[in-house]
Design a protein around this motif. Sequence first.
Motif, mmCIF file in Angstrom:
data_model
loop_
_atom_site.group_PDB
_atom_site.id
_atom_site.type_symbol
_atom_site.label_atom_id
_atom_site.label_comp_id
_atom_site.label_asym_id
_atom_site.label_seq_id
_atom_site.Cartn_x
_atom_site.Cartn_y
_atom_site.Cartn_z
ATOM 1 N N ALA A 197 82.054 44.460 92.450
ATOM 2 C CA ALA A 197 81.380 43.865 93.609
ATOM 3 C C ALA A 197 80.560 42.652 93.196
ATOM 4 O O ALA A 197 80.551 41.630 93.890
ATOM 5 C CB ALA A 197 80.498 44.899 94.298
ATOM 6 N N ALA A 198 79.855 42.746 92.064
ATOM 7 C CA ALA A 198 79.058 41.604 91.589
ATOM 8 C C ALA A 198 79.952 40.397 91.331
ATOM 9 O O ALA A 198 79.625 39.268 91.705
ATOM 10 C CB ALA A 198 78.286 41.986 90.330
ATOM 11 N N ARG A 199 81.098 40.628 90.720
ATOM 12 C CA ARG A 199 82.035 39.529 90.444
ATOM 13 C C ARG A 199 82.590 38.931 91.740
ATOM 14 O O ARG A 199 82.793 37.724 91.846
ATOM 15 C CB ARG A 199 83.174 40.020 89.562
ATOM 16 C CG ARG A 199 82.731 40.323 88.152
ATOM 17 C CD ARG A 199 83.873 40.895 87.302
ATOM 18 N NE ARG A 199 83.353 41.584 86.143
ATOM 19 C CZ ARG A 199 82.797 40.986 85.090
ATOM 20 N NH1 ARG A 199 82.713 39.683 85.052
ATOM 21 N NH2 ARG A 199 82.338 41.693 84.086
ATOM 22 N N ALA A 200 82.827 39.768 92.733
ATOM 23 C CA ALA A 200 83.337 39.276 94.015
ATOM 24 C C ALA A 200 82.305 38.390 94.719
ATOM 25 O O ALA A 200 82.641 37.333 95.259
ATOM 26 C CB ALA A 200 83.744 40.442 94.902
ATOM 27 N N VAL A 201 81.046 38.810 94.703
ATOM 28 C CA VAL A 201 79.986 38.006 95.323
ATOM 29 C C VAL A 201 79.823 36.698 94.544
ATOM 30 O O VAL A 201 79.714 35.623 95.142
ATOM 31 C CB VAL A 201 78.657 38.791 95.391
ATOM 32 C CG1 VAL A 201 77.524 37.893 95.875
ATOM 33 C CG2 VAL A 201 78.793 40.010 96.289
ATOM 34 N N GLU A 202 79.817 36.782 93.224
ATOM 35 C CA GLU A 202 79.705 35.573 92.400
ATOM 36 C C GLU A 202 80.848 34.606 92.731
ATOM 37 O O GLU A 202 80.624 33.413 92.926
ATOM 38 C CB GLU A 202 79.730 35.933 90.923
ATOM 39 C CG GLU A 202 79.673 34.715 90.011
ATOM 40 C CD GLU A 202 79.938 35.054 88.560
ATOM 41 O OE1 GLU A 202 79.221 34.522 87.705
ATOM 42 O OE2 GLU A 202 80.876 35.846 88.282
ATOM 43 N N LYS A 203 82.068 35.099 92.787
ATOM 44 C CA LYS A 203 83.229 34.249 93.084
ATOM 45 C C LYS A 203 83.073 33.589 94.443
ATOM 46 O O LYS A 203 83.349 32.394 94.602
ATOM 47 C CB LYS A 203 84.521 35.051 93.026
ATOM 48 C CG LYS A 203 85.761 34.203 93.298
ATOM 49 C CD LYS A 203 87.030 35.004 93.215
ATOM 50 C CE LYS A 203 88.291 34.200 93.428
ATOM 51 N NZ LYS A 203 88.239 33.012 94.228
ATOM 52 N N TYR A 204 82.642 34.341 95.430
ATOM 53 C CA TYR A 204 82.421 33.789 96.766
ATOM 54 C C TYR A 204 81.463 32.598 96.695
ATOM 55 O O TYR A 204 81.716 31.540 97.276
ATOM 56 C CB TYR A 204 81.881 34.882 97.694
ATOM 57 C CG TYR A 204 81.476 34.378 99.046
ATOM 58 C CD1 TYR A 204 82.395 34.347 100.094
ATOM 59 C CD2 TYR A 204 80.187 33.921 99.279
ATOM 60 C CE1 TYR A 204 82.022 33.867 101.348
ATOM 61 C CE2 TYR A 204 79.815 33.429 100.525
ATOM 62 C CZ TYR A 204 80.731 33.404 101.547
ATOM 63 O OH TYR A 204 80.363 32.912 102.775
ATOM 64 N N LEU A 205 80.344 32.768 96.007
ATOM 65 C CA LEU A 205 79.339 31.715 95.919
ATOM 66 C C LEU A 205 79.842 30.512 95.112
ATOM 67 O O LEU A 205 79.599 29.360 95.487
ATOM 68 C CB LEU A 205 78.049 32.272 95.314
ATOM 69 C CG LEU A 205 77.346 33.328 96.176
ATOM 70 C CD1 LEU A 205 76.256 34.028 95.378
ATOM 71 C CD2 LEU A 205 76.783 32.709 97.457
ATOM 72 N N LEU A 206 80.558 30.770 94.022
ATOM 73 C CA LEU A 206 81.119 29.682 93.229
ATOM 74 C C LEU A 206 82.158 28.904 94.031
ATOM 75 O O LEU A 206 82.203 27.668 93.971
ATOM 76 C CB LEU A 206 81.733 30.222 91.938
ATOM 77 C CG LEU A 206 80.760 30.853 90.946
ATOM 78 C CD1 LEU A 206 81.527 31.451 89.769
ATOM 79 C CD2 LEU A 206 79.713 29.851 90.470
#
Length: 97
Positions: A57-66
Amino acid sequence: MERIVNEIETYMQKVGGSYSVWYAGIAAQPRERLFDDHGVREHVDFYLAKDCGHDVAARAVEKYLLDRGCQGGPGGGDHQTKFVYVYRVGAHTRETN
């Protein structure tokens, strides 16, 4: 994930600045990452860290923001990396690997 994205985007909009003036990352220990590694000043700078529950989930949120233009890069951390964080970039902050 959607709730966390909404909370982060609401915070970023309240503080101001486009995605490009924000840095997004993930960490197992977000305080150390923000203050020690990135040089964020705790009582001065704008930052936010959210517990996503697990690394996926953390990686998914990070990817969204990037993908929306935040500074930073994917691929860090390990299976214990469950926090996503953002901070508004300043002259004194630094991007790290």
